[in-house]
Design an enzyme around this catalytic site. Structure first.
Site, PDB file in Angstrom:
ATOM      1  N   SER A 122      -2.484  -1.080 -11.111  1.00 60.10           N
ATOM      2  CA  SER A 122      -1.994  -2.424 -10.866  1.00 60.10           C
ATOM      3  C   SER A 122      -2.873  -3.482 -11.522  1.00 60.10           C
ATOM      4  O   SER A 122      -4.103  -3.340 -11.596  1.00 60.10           O
ATOM      5  CB  SER A 122      -1.933  -2.681  -9.358  1.00 60.10           C
ATOM      6  OG  SER A 122      -1.656  -4.041  -9.078  1.00 60.10           O
ATOM      7  N   TYR A 146       1.956  -8.123 -13.929  1.00 62.21           N
ATOM      8  CA  TYR A 146       2.794  -9.187 -13.402  1.00 62.21           C
ATOM      9  C   TYR A 146       2.949 -10.239 -14.498  1.00 62.21           C
ATOM     10  O   TYR A 146       2.105 -10.347 -15.385  1.00 62.21           O
ATOM     11  CB  TYR A 146       2.160  -9.823 -12.162  1.00 62.21           C
ATOM     12  CG  TYR A 146       2.095  -8.903 -10.976  1.00 62.21           C
ATOM     13  CD1 TYR A 146       3.248  -8.571 -10.272  1.00 62.21           C
ATOM     14  CD2 TYR A 146       0.880  -8.378 -10.549  1.00 62.21           C
ATOM     15  CE1 TYR A 146       3.192  -7.729  -9.172  1.00 62.21           C
ATOM     16  CE2 TYR A 146       0.822  -7.532  -9.459  1.00 62.21           C
ATOM     17  CZ  TYR A 146       1.977  -7.211  -8.771  1.00 62.21           C
ATOM     18  OH  TYR A 146       1.921  -6.375  -7.693  1.00 62.21           O
ATOM     19  N   THR A 172       6.392  -5.641 -13.601  1.00 72.18           N
ATOM     20  CA  THR A 172       6.979  -5.872 -12.282  1.00 72.18           C
ATOM     21  C   THR A 172       7.668  -7.227 -12.279  1.00 72.18           C
ATOM     22  O   THR A 172       7.050  -8.251 -12.566  1.00 72.18           O
ATOM     23  CB  THR A 172       5.901  -5.814 -11.194  1.00 72.18           C
ATOM     24  OG1 THR A 172       5.371  -4.479 -11.137  1.00 72.18           O
ATOM     25  CG2 THR A 172       6.481  -6.159  -9.830  1.00 72.18           C
ATOM     26  N   LYS A 269      10.007  -2.663 -13.650  1.00 72.77           N
ATOM     27  CA  LYS A 269       9.974  -2.233 -12.249  1.00 72.77           C
ATOM     28  C   LYS A 269      10.474  -3.374 -11.359  1.00 72.77           C
ATOM     29  O   LYS A 269       9.936  -4.477 -11.398  1.00 72.77           O
ATOM     30  CB  LYS A 269       8.554  -1.841 -11.847  1.00 72.77           C
ATOM     31  CG  LYS A 269       8.394  -1.390 -10.402  1.00 72.77           C
ATOM     32  CD  LYS A 269       6.960  -0.953 -10.164  1.00 72.77           C
ATOM     33  CE  LYS A 269       6.726  -0.539  -8.718  1.00 72.77           C
ATOM     34  NZ  LYS A 269       6.754  -1.706  -7.812  1.00 72.77           N
ATOM     35  N   HIS A 293      10.205  -3.060  -4.194  1.00 75.00           N
ATOM     36  CA  HIS A 293       8.794  -3.315  -3.894  1.00 75.00           C
ATOM     37  C   HIS A 293       8.403  -2.741  -2.529  1.00 75.00           C
ATOM     38  O   HIS A 293       7.609  -3.328  -1.791  1.00 75.00           O
ATOM     39  CB  HIS A 293       8.495  -4.818  -3.939  1.00 75.00           C
ATOM     40  CG  HIS A 293       7.133  -5.150  -4.485  1.00 75.00           C
ATOM     41  ND1 HIS A 293       6.939  -5.592  -5.776  1.00 75.00           N
ATOM     42  CD2 HIS A 293       5.903  -5.101  -3.940  1.00 75.00           C
ATOM     43  CE1 HIS A 293       5.652  -5.808  -5.979  1.00 75.00           C
ATOM     44  NE2 HIS A 293       5.000  -5.513  -4.876  1.00 75.00           N
TER      45      HIS A 293
END
Length: 397
Positions: A122, A146, A172, A269, A293
């Site tokens: 992440s 992100y 994401t 995603k 999520h």
């Protein structure tokens, strides 16, 4: 003649001896972690109905087994993004992993590398891109990003991931704003955790976690430590990253920017509709992760397992489909494949393992998923992933 069971000297393995499934590991992790930490991992948005349905909706499907088939040899292998995979599982990106275990993402990366499956680090990881690459050397590392307002900061991380040999980029797209996670509100949970009176009292009941938390180095967003904004100021404040950097103006045109700075496979995603799956394909992505999520964003969103078949019917083989959400057993994996997924992502399951037994707990979860997938295939009369078809499952009446 009765015999005593051999004493297990390893405390992590001994703690997990009685676990029969992932739900048991969850209970062990709940006992070991402070309430606020466990609820951060386990909790979801608002009433948590979507979170519960992510797992329970697998029960809407039942198998149509074939009997009298030679199932002496079971092959769980497949391919993903053009590369072989021993079982169709990817470890999903999860932030703040060091609140569960001091090693954070490093033991997860090591376990994934041993099992030769991809691990997605992440952006909000507590170990850096470089540390995870070293820990998971020889493995298949993916990097999750992100869409932040500061694109140069994002570019910097992507370039570092490329330099470290990361295989794929996971974008994401379902976090334009954070969901309302009410367990965290009730617990007054902050990231990283702060030791208030309630935390100290809870910590007395869990001295192992408290000692490790107090003696470990401070928890930071390791991937942005040392980076600066354009005006030269620090870009690593936790609060500003959460409240200021997430870009609510994100649109499909941004995918073109990611393609311009990344040469490898791109996975989106957070797809939650057939229409968006089609748009993703039109924008040239290599795979889509059907995901809400983990139920942590929009309460009332569709469950991944319920979307796999209609999305597969729409896009066919134009992009690979990953089912992200609610997987707890090998039978769940097989159902997702039968409905059209190429692989599944698991997140909470391995965090429960990490909380219950550290790195050995992550190994336990991956071994459990592989073992239960093999046994389900044998009982269903399926000898290889290539034999898994739509006729393997039917919707319950």
């Amino acid at each position: 003649m009765a015999r005593f069971r051999t004493f297990e000297s390893d405390p992590d393995l001994r703690r997990m001896q009685s676990a029969a499934n992932v739900a048991d590991l969850r209970l062990i992790a709940r006992r070991r972690l402070p309430r606020g930490v466990f609820d951060y991992v386990d909790g979801a948005a608002e009433d948590e109905i979507t979170y519960r349905r992510n797992s329970s909706d697998y029960h809407n499907w039942e198998f149509v087994p074939s009997v009298l088939r030679d199932v002496t040899h079971i092959d769980t292998s497949t391919t993903l993004l053009g590369r072989p995979l021993p079982m169709p599982v990817v470890l999903a990106p999860t932030g703040f992993t060091r609140i569960v275990d001091p090693g954070g993402e490093l033991p997860v990366a090591r376990s994934a590398a041993r099992h030769d499956i991809p691990y997605a680090l992440s952006t909000l990881g507590t170990r850096s891109i470089e540390e995870v690459a070293d820990a998971g050397a020889g493995g298949r590392n993916w990097f999750q990003v992100y869409v932040w307002k500061d694109r140069e900061l994002v570019r910097n991380m992507i370039e570092r991931a490329a330099a470290c040999g990361y295989e794929a980029l996971v974008i994401t797209v379902d976090l334009a704003v954070p969901g309302r996670r009410e367990r965290d509100v009730r617990n007054g949970m902050t990231l990283p955790p702060k030791l208030g009176l309630d935390m100290l009292i809870d910590g007395m009941r869990r001295p192992s976690w408290t000692w490790r938390f107090l003696t470990a180095e401070p928890i930071t967003f390791s991937n942005v430590v040392g980076l600066t904004d354009h005006d030269g100021s620090s870009a690593v404040a936790l609060a500003s990253l959460i409240t200021d950097q997430f870009d609510a103006s994100l649109s499909w045109s941004d995918i073109e920017w990611f393609r311009s700075v990344w040469d490898g496979p791109i996975i989106i995603k957070g797809i939650q509709s057939v229409a968006d799956a089609r748009r993703a394909v039109e924008h040239g992505v290599d795979a889509i992760a059907v995901s809400n999520h983990g139920g942590r964003q929009l309460e009332g969103s569709p469950t991944p397992i319920g979307l796999i078949e209609p999305i597969a019917q729409e896009i066919g083989d134009e992009a690979e489909i990953i089912c992200d959400g609610g997987v707890r057993r090998g039978s769940d994996i097989l159902k997702a494949l039968a409905l059209g997924a190429r692989a599944v992502m698991v997140g909470r399951a391995y965090l429960y393992g990490l909380g219950a037994g550290g790195e050995k707990g992550v190994d336990w979860v991956l071994d459990f998923l592989a073992g239960t997938m093999r046994s389900t295939m044998a009982l269903a009369g399926v000898r290889s992933v290539g034999e898994v078809g739509r006729d393997l499952v039917r919707r319950r009446p």
